[in-house]
Scaffold this motif. Structure first.
Motif, short mmCIF file in Angstrom:
data_model
loop_
_atom_site.label_atom_id
_atom_site.label_comp_id
_atom_site.label_asym_id
_atom_site.label_seq_id
_atom_site.Cartn_x
_atom_site.Cartn_y
_atom_site.Cartn_z
N LEU B 102 0.82 -1.22 0.01
CA LEU B 102 0.14 -0.04 -0.12
C LEU B 102 0.94 1.32 0.08
O LEU B 102 0.61 2.22 -0.69
CB LEU B 102 -0.79 -0.04 1.28
CG LEU B 102 -1.97 1.11 1.30
CD1 LEU B 102 -3.06 0.53 0.15
CD2 LEU B 102 -2.83 0.96 2.75
N ILE B 103 2.00 1.52 0.85
CA ILE B 103 2.65 2.30 0.91
C ILE B 103 3.60 2.81 -0.41
O ILE B 103 3.57 3.69 -1.10
CB ILE B 103 3.87 2.35 2.14
CG1 ILE B 103 3.02 2.34 3.49
CG2 ILE B 103 4.97 3.00 2.21
CD1 ILE B 103 3.94 1.76 4.75
N ALA B 104 4.03 1.57 -0.85
CA ALA B 104 4.65 1.51 -2.40
C ALA B 104 3.72 2.04 -3.43
O ALA B 104 4.16 2.72 -4.02
CB ALA B 104 5.07 0.16 -2.59
N SER B 105 2.33 1.70 -3.14
CA SER B 105 1.49 2.02 -4.11
C SER B 105 1.15 3.62 -4.10
O SER B 105 1.26 4.27 -5.27
CB SER B 105 0.18 1.26 -4.04
OG SER B 105 -0.84 1.90 -4.79
N GLU B 106 1.00 4.12 -2.81
CA GLU B 106 0.95 5.50 -2.74
C GLU B 106 2.12 6.25 -3.04
O GLU B 106 1.96 7.45 -3.74
CB GLU B 106 0.92 5.67 -1.02
CG GLU B 106 -0.72 5.27 -0.82
CD GLU B 106 -0.88 5.30 0.92
OE1 GLU B 106 0.33 5.77 1.40
OE2 GLU B 106 -2.02 5.19 1.45
N ARG B 107 3.30 5.50 -2.93
CA ARG B 107 4.46 6.47 -3.22
C ARG B 107 4.69 6.32 -4.55
O ARG B 107 4.96 7.39 -5.51
CB ARG B 107 5.80 5.45 -2.64
CG ARG B 107 6.98 6.13 -2.79
CD ARG B 107 8.06 5.51 -1.93
NE ARG B 107 9.36 5.89 -2.42
CZ ARG B 107 10.21 5.48 -3.03
NH1 ARG B 107 9.84 4.22 -3.23
NH2 ARG B 107 11.31 5.97 -3.32
N LEU B 108 4.06 5.37 -5.46
CA LEU B 108 4.16 5.24 -6.88
C LEU B 108 3.51 6.40 -7.45
O LEU B 108 3.83 6.90 -8.41
CB LEU B 108 3.91 3.99 -7.58
CG LEU B 108 5.09 2.84 -7.42
CD1 LEU B 108 4.38 1.36 -7.58
CD2 LEU B 108 6.19 2.97 -8.02
N GLU B 109 2.45 6.58 -7.00
CA GLU B 109 1.32 7.49 -7.08
C GLU B 109 2.13 8.93 -7.17
O GLU B 109 1.97 9.94 -8.04
CB GLU B 109 0.20 7.66 -6.31
CG GLU B 109 -1.12 6.47 -6.69
CD GLU B 109 -2.32 6.67 -6.06
OE1 GLU B 109 -2.50 7.74 -5.40
OE2 GLU B 109 -2.83 5.85 -5.83
N ARG B 110 2.87 9.29 -6.11
CA ARG B 110 3.49 10.75 -5.85
C ARG B 110 4.58 10.62 -7.07
O ARG B 110 4.74 11.75 -7.44
CB ARG B 110 3.78 10.84 -4.40
CG ARG B 110 2.51 10.90 -3.55
CD ARG B 110 3.43 11.06 -2.04
NE ARG B 110 3.66 9.88 -1.58
CZ ARG B 110 4.80 9.80 -0.26
NH1 ARG B 110 5.30 10.78 -0.17
NH2 ARG B 110 4.96 8.65 0.12
N ILE B 111 5.45 9.47 -6.89
CA ILE B 111 6.34 9.45 -8.08
C ILE B 111 5.70 9.81 -9.59
O ILE B 111 6.33 10.62 -10.13
CB ILE B 111 7.18 8.06 -8.08
CG1 ILE B 111 7.78 8.01 -6.93
CG2 ILE B 111 7.82 8.06 -9.17
CD1 ILE B 111 8.48 6.67 -6.41
N ASP B 112 4.71 9.25 -9.78
CA ASP B 112 3.94 9.63 -11.12
C ASP B 112 3.82 10.85 -11.10
O ASP B 112 3.98 11.69 -12.19
CB ASP B 112 2.77 8.61 -11.22
CG ASP B 112 2.36 8.60 -12.45
OD1 ASP B 112 3.08 8.30 -13.39
OD2 ASP B 112 1.26 8.72 -12.61
N LYS B 113 3.14 11.56 -10.10
CA LYS B 113 2.78 12.84 -10.06
C LYS B 113 4.06 13.75 -10.39
O LYS B 113 4.02 14.64 -11.08
CB LYS B 113 2.30 13.28 -8.76
CG LYS B 113 1.15 14.49 -8.91
CD LYS B 113 0.79 14.91 -7.40
CE LYS B 113 0.31 16.26 -7.29
NZ LYS B 113 -0.15 16.60 -5.92
N MET B 114 5.06 13.56 -9.64
CA MET B 114 6.36 14.17 -9.54
C MET B 114 7.05 14.11 -11.04
O MET B 114 7.30 15.13 -11.68
CB MET B 114 7.40 13.50 -8.67
CG MET B 114 8.70 14.22 -8.80
SD MET B 114 9.83 13.42 -7.85
CE MET B 114 10.12 12.00 -8.82
N ARG B 115 6.81 13.13 -11.67
CA ARG B 115 7.46 12.88 -12.89
C ARG B 115 6.77 13.68 -13.85
O ARG B 115 6.99 14.03 -15.03
CB ARG B 115 7.83 11.36 -13.19
CG ARG B 115 8.54 10.65 -12.43
CD ARG B 115 8.84 9.17 -12.84
NE ARG B 115 9.90 9.33 -14.10
CZ ARG B 115 10.62 8.45 -14.35
NH1 ARG B 115 10.69 7.26 -13.72
NH2 ARG B 115 11.37 8.55 -15.68
#
Lengths: 178, 301
Positions: B102-115
């Motif tokens: 879940l944390i990884a998923s949330e983080r991936l979302e933020r990474i995607d947003k950042m990118r």
């Protein structure tokens, strides 16, 4: 009289105790104490009162066990007679002889019980399991038989000693003195 | 006759008893199909006496049996307890994995947003080790020149700026963290656009320098890269103002920033595969420049 009465009560208690013990131990591992008491009475008392007590114990066993009324009584009478006959013709004072007799009579009792039950309508099962149970019972009787015989003998001799002074003594004159 | 009877009393009694028992047995057997019947007084009395006596005799047996059963139950309970503990540990492990996912998923979302916001080529890298010296705040990553990671490239996470690649070997690179005393970034306050230099103090906070006394800086303001230093692209989050004081004999404000990246829990970061033209020029690698940003947030100069 007192000895027979005492042994009869002891037989009743043993019967009830045995019934309680079967809730703790497998029935095959509980010795048939009333039967051993009958054998002990036949060997040490051998009187008509002891025979009556044996039959009464058998009736009690019938009532408590749910067997047809008289089945255990008949077998106790037969076992008593067999033990008395054996006692008359054999030397059964040693524990080994008593153990052997108890084992043989237990086997006989079991077989007769099964035969009588089948005669009265029950299914006759003479399989390996039955043989094993019978053998276990005979073995237990071999172990406990001499002990019960010794107990009966002790009770009989004690009551004999207590009753001896009260017995009538035949006098030379033909009169009987108390 | 009486003497004869007395003499043979035992055999006679035997025969009588055999006859009696057989008769009672047969009679009892005959009455059985008729259904249940009440016991005669003597038999009933025997049963009535036997039941309490048997109960009294059974009591110690029952007690012992109860103890034994309790012991067995306790033993079973202990085994069951161990099994349940094992199961619980397994479930906790699974739960941990789910939470990690879940944390990884949330983080991936933020990474995607950042990118999406920075729009620069990035390379993920794992932190191999950190703080090799107590005096320098740096870390090593598992990417190097073979992965096109070169000195001068910024490193960041979805939370903000991590630092700068200061050295690169073929398969590893060293990153100087924002916190290092050598680190200095041209930055600005997002709200008021007040500019300054964010400098590392070697601790867990940063200092925002060269801020005029009358500049509009408040606690809680977000500070981000200005893009003017020529090293970091514009618009990357640096941290949040936690202290802003004026007065005394100083002409400048005293502003402290708490970095947005949690360096203590840093496990993975992204190296921006981009260097400013200035650095490209200094490194003499103009023939093979790193890709330029295609839009959105990019280097300010």
């Amino acid at each position: 009289m007192i000895a027979v009465l005492g042994l009869f009560v002891l037989g009743l208690v043993a019967m009830v105790a045995e019934g309680a013990a079967t809730s703790f131990l497998p029935p095959a591992l509980c010795p048939d104490l009333p039967l051993l008491l009958v054998i002990g009475m036949a060997l040490n008392l051998g009187s008509a009162r002891a025979l009556l007590a044996s039959a009464a114990l058998g009736y009690a066993a019938d009532i408590l066990s749910g067997a047809p009324l008289g089945q255990h009584a008949l077998l106790h009478v037969v076992v008593f007679a067999a033990a008395s006959a054996a006692n008359r013709s054999l030397e059964l004072r040693t524990p080994l002889a008593q153990a052997s007799l108890a084992g043989v009579l237990t086997l006989l009792n079991g077989l007769l019980l099964s035969l009588v039950a089948s005669f009265l309508g029950a299914t006759l099962v003479l399989d390996f399991r039955f043989a094993l149970q019978l053998a276990a019972q005979a073995l237990l009787s071999c172990i406990f038989g001499p002990l019960v015989c010794a107990l009966v003998e002790a009770v009989a001799s004690r009551t004999r000693e207590e009753e001896a002074p009260r017995r009538s003594v035949p006098l030379p004159s033909g009169r009987r003195a108390i | 006759m009486r003497e004869l009877l007395y003499r043979f009393r035992v055999p006679l009694l035997f025969v009588t008893l055999v006859a009696l028992t057989t008769a009672t047995m047969l009679a009892d057997r005959r009455s059985l199909p008729a259904g249940a019947k009440d016991l005669p007084f003597v038999s009933g009395a025997l049963l009535d006496v036997a039941v309490p006596v048997q109960a009294a005799i059974s009591a110690p047996f029952d007690f012992v049996r109860g103890l034994f059963r309790r012991y067995v139950a306790l033993k079973d309970l202990r085994t069951e307890n161990e099994q349940l503990r094992g199961r619980m540990a397994q479930l906790e492990e699974e739960n941990l994995q789910y939470r990690e996912a879940l944390i990884a998923s949330e983080r991936l979302e933020r990474i995607d947003k950042m990118r999406g916001e920075t729009n620069l080529p990035m390379l993920p890298a794992e932190v191999a080790s950190r703080e090799l010296s107590p005096w320098y705040r740096s870390l090593l990553i598992d990417r190097g020149r073979t992965n096109d990671v070169h000195a001068g490239m910024p490193a960041l996470t979805e939370d903000g700026v991590v630092g700068l690649v200061t050295a690169a070997s073929p398969h590893a690179a060293r990153i100087m963290l924002l916190l290092d005393r050598q680190s200095a970034i041209d930055a600005m306050v997002q709200r008021s656009r007040t500019r300054g230099i964010v400098r590392g103090l070697g601790g867990e906070q940063l200092e925002f320098e060269f801020t005029a006394e009358n500049a509009d800086v408040q606690v809680g303001d977000t500070v981000m890269t200005s893009g003017l230093g020529g090293v970091y692209p514009k618009g990357l989050r640096i941290g949040e103002v936690v202290l802003a004081t004026t007065g005394g004999s100083r002409l400048l404000q005293h502003v402290r920033i708490h970095p947005s990246v949690d360096f203590g829990r840093l496990e993975q970061l992204f190296v921006v595969l981009w260097r400013s033209p200035t650095l490209e020029l200094l490194s003499g690698d103009l023939d093979n420049p790193a890709p330029a940003p295609s839009g959105g947030a990019g280097p300010g100069s």
